[in-house]
Motif scaffolding. Structure first.
Motif, PDB file in Angstrom:
ATOM      1  N   MET A  12       0.958  -1.181  -0.102  1.00  0.00           N
ATOM      2  CA  MET A  12       0.241   0.067   0.020  1.00  0.00           C
ATOM      3  C   MET A  12       0.767   1.278  -0.092  1.00  0.00           C
ATOM      4  SD  MET A  12      -3.080   1.247   2.579  1.00  0.00           S
ATOM      5  CE  MET A  12      -3.776  -0.366   2.464  1.00  0.00           C
ATOM      6  N   SER A  13       0.642   1.918  -0.869  1.00  0.00           N
ATOM      7  CA  SER A  13       1.752   3.274  -1.119  1.00  0.00           C
ATOM      8  C   SER A  13       1.065   4.453  -0.194  1.00  0.00           C
ATOM      9  CB  SER A  13       1.758   3.734  -2.684  1.00  0.00           C
ATOM     10  OG  SER A  13       0.459   4.108  -2.969  1.00  0.00           O
ATOM     11  N   GLY A  14       1.940   5.280  -0.024  1.00  0.00           N
ATOM     12  CA  GLY A  14       1.308   6.702   0.738  1.00  0.00           C
ATOM     13  C   GLY A  14       0.984   6.265   2.182  1.00  0.00           C
ATOM     14  N   VAL A  15       1.473   5.407   2.875  1.00  0.00           N
ATOM     15  CA  VAL A  15       1.304   4.938   4.285  1.00  0.00           C
ATOM     16  C   VAL A  15       2.697   4.650   4.696  1.00  0.00           C
ATOM     17  CG1 VAL A  15       0.443   3.254   5.747  1.00  0.00           C
ATOM     18  CG2 VAL A  15      -0.695   3.341   3.776  1.00  0.00           C
ATOM     19  N   ASP A  16       2.817   5.327   5.962  1.00  0.00           N
ATOM     20  CA  ASP A  16       4.259   5.121   6.796  1.00  0.00           C
ATOM     21  C   ASP A  16       4.219   4.322   8.082  1.00  0.00           C
ATOM     22  OD1 ASP A  16       2.422   7.037   7.879  1.00  0.00           O
ATOM     23  OD2 ASP A  16       4.116   8.639   8.014  1.00  0.00           O
ATOM     24  N   ASN A  17       3.166   3.925   8.597  1.00  0.00           N
ATOM     25  CA  ASN A  17       3.060   3.067   9.538  1.00  0.00           C
ATOM     26  C   ASN A  17       2.103   2.041   9.552  1.00  0.00           C
ATOM     27  OD1 ASN A  17       0.849   4.086  10.597  1.00  0.00           O
ATOM     28  ND2 ASN A  17       1.762   5.398  11.823  1.00  0.00           N
ATOM     29  N   ARG A  18       2.222   1.012  10.478  1.00  0.00           N
ATOM     30  CA  ARG A  18       1.352  -0.420  10.407  1.00  0.00           C
ATOM     31  C   ARG A  18      -0.098   0.106  10.690  1.00  0.00           C
ATOM     32  NH1 ARG A  18       2.496  -4.479  14.580  1.00  0.00           N
ATOM     33  NH2 ARG A  18       1.334  -3.027  15.741  1.00  0.00           N
ATOM     34  N   ASP A  19      -0.081   0.867  11.620  1.00  0.00           N
ATOM     35  CA  ASP A  19      -1.579   1.212  12.163  1.00  0.00           C
ATOM     36  C   ASP A  19      -2.301   2.111  11.163  1.00  0.00           C
ATOM     37  OD1 ASP A  19      -1.175   0.341  14.776  1.00  0.00           O
ATOM     38  OD2 ASP A  19      -0.067   2.035  15.363  1.00  0.00           O
ATOM     39  N   GLU A  20      -1.740   2.896  10.513  1.00  0.00           N
ATOM     40  CA  GLU A  20      -2.399   3.748   9.279  1.00  0.00           C
ATOM     41  C   GLU A  20      -2.688   2.522   8.101  1.00  0.00           C
ATOM     42  OE1 GLU A  20      -4.077   6.689   7.347  1.00  0.00           O
ATOM     43  OE2 GLU A  20      -3.217   6.828   9.398  1.00  0.00           O
ATOM     44  N   PHE A  21      -1.875   1.658   7.728  1.00  0.00           N
ATOM     45  CA  PHE A  21      -2.192   0.556   6.851  1.00  0.00           C
ATOM     46  C   PHE A  21      -3.413  -0.084   7.406  1.00  0.00           C
ATOM     47  CE2 PHE A  21      -1.650  -4.226   5.878  1.00  0.00           C
ATOM     48  CZ  PHE A  21      -1.491  -3.851   4.518  1.00  0.00           C
ATOM     49  N   ALA A  52       8.469  -0.344   3.312  1.00  0.00           N
ATOM     50  CA  ALA A  52       8.832  -0.163   1.895  1.00  0.00           C
ATOM     51  C   ALA A  52       9.209   1.251   1.506  1.00  0.00           C
ATOM     52  CB  ALA A  52       8.234  -1.099   1.020  1.00  0.00           C
ATOM     53  N   LYS A  53       9.590   1.323   0.200  1.00  0.00           N
ATOM     54  CA  LYS A  53       9.725   2.524  -0.343  1.00  0.00           C
ATOM     55  C   LYS A  53       8.713   3.293  -0.803  1.00  0.00           C
ATOM     56  CE  LYS A  53      11.545   4.910  -4.379  1.00  0.00           C
ATOM     57  NZ  LYS A  53      12.640   4.952  -5.384  1.00  0.00           N
ATOM     58  N   ASP A  54       8.440   4.146   0.007  1.00  0.00           N
ATOM     59  CA  ASP A  54       7.086   5.130  -0.121  1.00  0.00           C
ATOM     60  C   ASP A  54       5.623   4.372   0.418  1.00  0.00           C
ATOM     61  OD1 ASP A  54       6.677   7.578  -0.600  1.00  0.00           O
ATOM     62  OD2 ASP A  54       6.132   7.586  -2.691  1.00  0.00           O
ATOM     63  N   GLY A  55       5.771   3.400   1.183  1.00  0.00           N
ATOM     64  CA  GLY A  55       4.686   2.617   1.399  1.00  0.00           C
ATOM     65  C   GLY A  55       4.846   1.253   2.569  1.00  0.00           C
ATOM     66  N   ILE A  56       3.982   0.573   2.748  1.00  0.00           N
ATOM     67  CA  ILE A  56       3.993  -0.413   3.662  1.00  0.00           C
ATOM     68  C   ILE A  56       3.656  -1.736   2.914  1.00  0.00           C
ATOM     69  CG2 ILE A  56       3.038  -1.590   5.693  1.00  0.00           C
ATOM     70  CD1 ILE A  56       4.190   0.646   6.859  1.00  0.00           C
ATOM     71  N   LEU A  57       4.398  -2.920   3.135  1.00  0.00           N
ATOM     72  CA  LEU A  57       4.360  -4.133   2.711  1.00  0.00           C
ATOM     73  C   LEU A  57       3.850  -4.966   3.838  1.00  0.00           C
ATOM     74  CD1 LEU A  57       4.844  -5.967   0.114  1.00  0.00           C
ATOM     75  CD2 LEU A  57       6.974  -6.360   1.226  1.00  0.00           C
ATOM     76  N   TYR A  81      -8.640   7.264  -0.360  1.00  0.00           N
ATOM     77  CA  TYR A  81      -7.598   7.696  -0.043  1.00  0.00           C
ATOM     78  C   TYR A  81      -6.482   8.070  -1.161  1.00  0.00           C
ATOM     79  CZ  TYR A  81      -8.831   5.832   4.570  1.00  0.00           C
ATOM     80  OH  TYR A  81      -9.840   5.555   5.798  1.00  0.00           O
ATOM     81  N   LYS A  82      -5.572   8.610  -0.997  1.00  0.00           N
ATOM     82  CA  LYS A  82      -4.507   8.652  -2.009  1.00  0.00           C
ATOM     83  C   LYS A  82      -3.336   7.719  -1.705  1.00  0.00           C
ATOM     84  CE  LYS A  82      -5.043  13.670  -2.857  1.00  0.00           C
ATOM     85  NZ  LYS A  82      -5.209  14.173  -4.126  1.00  0.00           N
ATOM     86  N   SER A  83      -3.593   6.444  -2.190  1.00  0.00           N
ATOM     87  CA  SER A  83      -2.755   5.516  -2.191  1.00  0.00           C
ATOM     88  C   SER A  83      -3.354   4.379  -3.074  1.00  0.00           C
ATOM     89  CB  SER A  83      -2.735   4.822  -0.685  1.00  0.00           C
ATOM     90  OG  SER A  83      -3.951   4.268  -0.144  1.00  0.00           O
ATOM     91  N   ASN A  84      -2.369   3.525  -3.306  1.00  0.00           N
ATOM     92  CA  ASN A  84      -2.984   2.304  -4.148  1.00  0.00           C
ATOM     93  C   ASN A  84      -2.446   0.914  -3.398  1.00  0.00           C
ATOM     94  OD1 ASN A  84      -3.470   3.630  -6.409  1.00  0.00           O
ATOM     95  ND2 ASN A  84      -1.169   4.078  -7.068  1.00  0.00           N
ATOM     96  N   LEU A  85      -3.279  -0.160  -3.559  1.00  0.00           N
ATOM     97  CA  LEU A  85      -2.938  -1.367  -3.207  1.00  0.00           C
ATOM     98  C   LEU A  85      -2.530  -2.333  -4.447  1.00  0.00           C
ATOM     99  CD1 LEU A  85      -4.344  -2.957  -0.140  1.00  0.00           C
ATOM    100  CD2 LEU A  85      -5.056  -4.116  -2.321  1.00  0.00           C
ATOM    101  N   LEU A  86      -1.465  -2.930  -4.143  1.00  0.00           N
ATOM    102  CA  LEU A  86      -0.772  -3.913  -5.190  1.00  0.00           C
ATOM    103  C   LEU A  86      -0.814  -5.095  -4.376  1.00  0.00           C
ATOM    104  CD1 LEU A  86       0.445  -4.209  -7.789  1.00  0.00           C
ATOM    105  CD2 LEU A  86       2.751  -3.539  -6.884  1.00  0.00           C
ATOM    106  N   THR A  87      -1.616  -6.265  -4.931  1.00  0.00           N
ATOM    107  CA  THR A  87      -1.264  -7.619  -4.660  1.00  0.00           C
ATOM    108  C   THR A  87      -0.130  -8.272  -5.347  1.00  0.00           C
ATOM    109  OG1 THR A  87      -3.868  -7.614  -4.332  1.00  0.00           O
ATOM    110  CG2 THR A  87      -2.914  -9.777  -4.497  1.00  0.00           C
TER     111      THR A  87
END
Length: 109
Positions: A12-21, A52-57, A81-87
């Protein structure tokens, strides 16, 4: 009979911590299908996440029969949200997800 679980490795891009994810994940699911998280027993595996770079895995777990519906609902996260989710990987075993996670340059610790 045991209910089979499916584990999905997501970025998930645009996220910087696990709680926000986790917050964005469940907020999206609850807006689109209010009882889906309960019905599909959707949850995040708290031990398996990595910045990860600019997001959370991270790894999510869902009942096998709702796997495709969960991926579809979560793919609509950009609507809220201004983020993308990539499976990145969908698997039946957590062991294979951990191997895939290490291939993407992250650690499971």
């Amino acid at each position: 009979m045991r209910i089979k679980r499916r584990y999905v490795l997501v970025y998930m891009s645009g996220v910087d911590n696990r709680d926000e994810f986790e917050k964005r994940l469940f907020a999206t699911v609850n807006r689109l299908s209010p009882l889906f998280a309960i019905k599909a027993n959707l949850r995040t595996i708290k031990e398996l996440y990595m910045g990860a770079k600019d997001g959370i895995l991270g790894v999510i777990s869902v009942n096998n029969e709702y796997k495709y519906e969960a991926i579809f609902i979560l793919s609509l996260i950009g609507k809220f949200y201004k983020s993308n989710l990539l499976t990145l990987k969908s698997s039946g075993s957590l062991k294979s997800i951990k191997l895939e996670e290490t291939r993407h340059g992250t650690s499971t610790k």
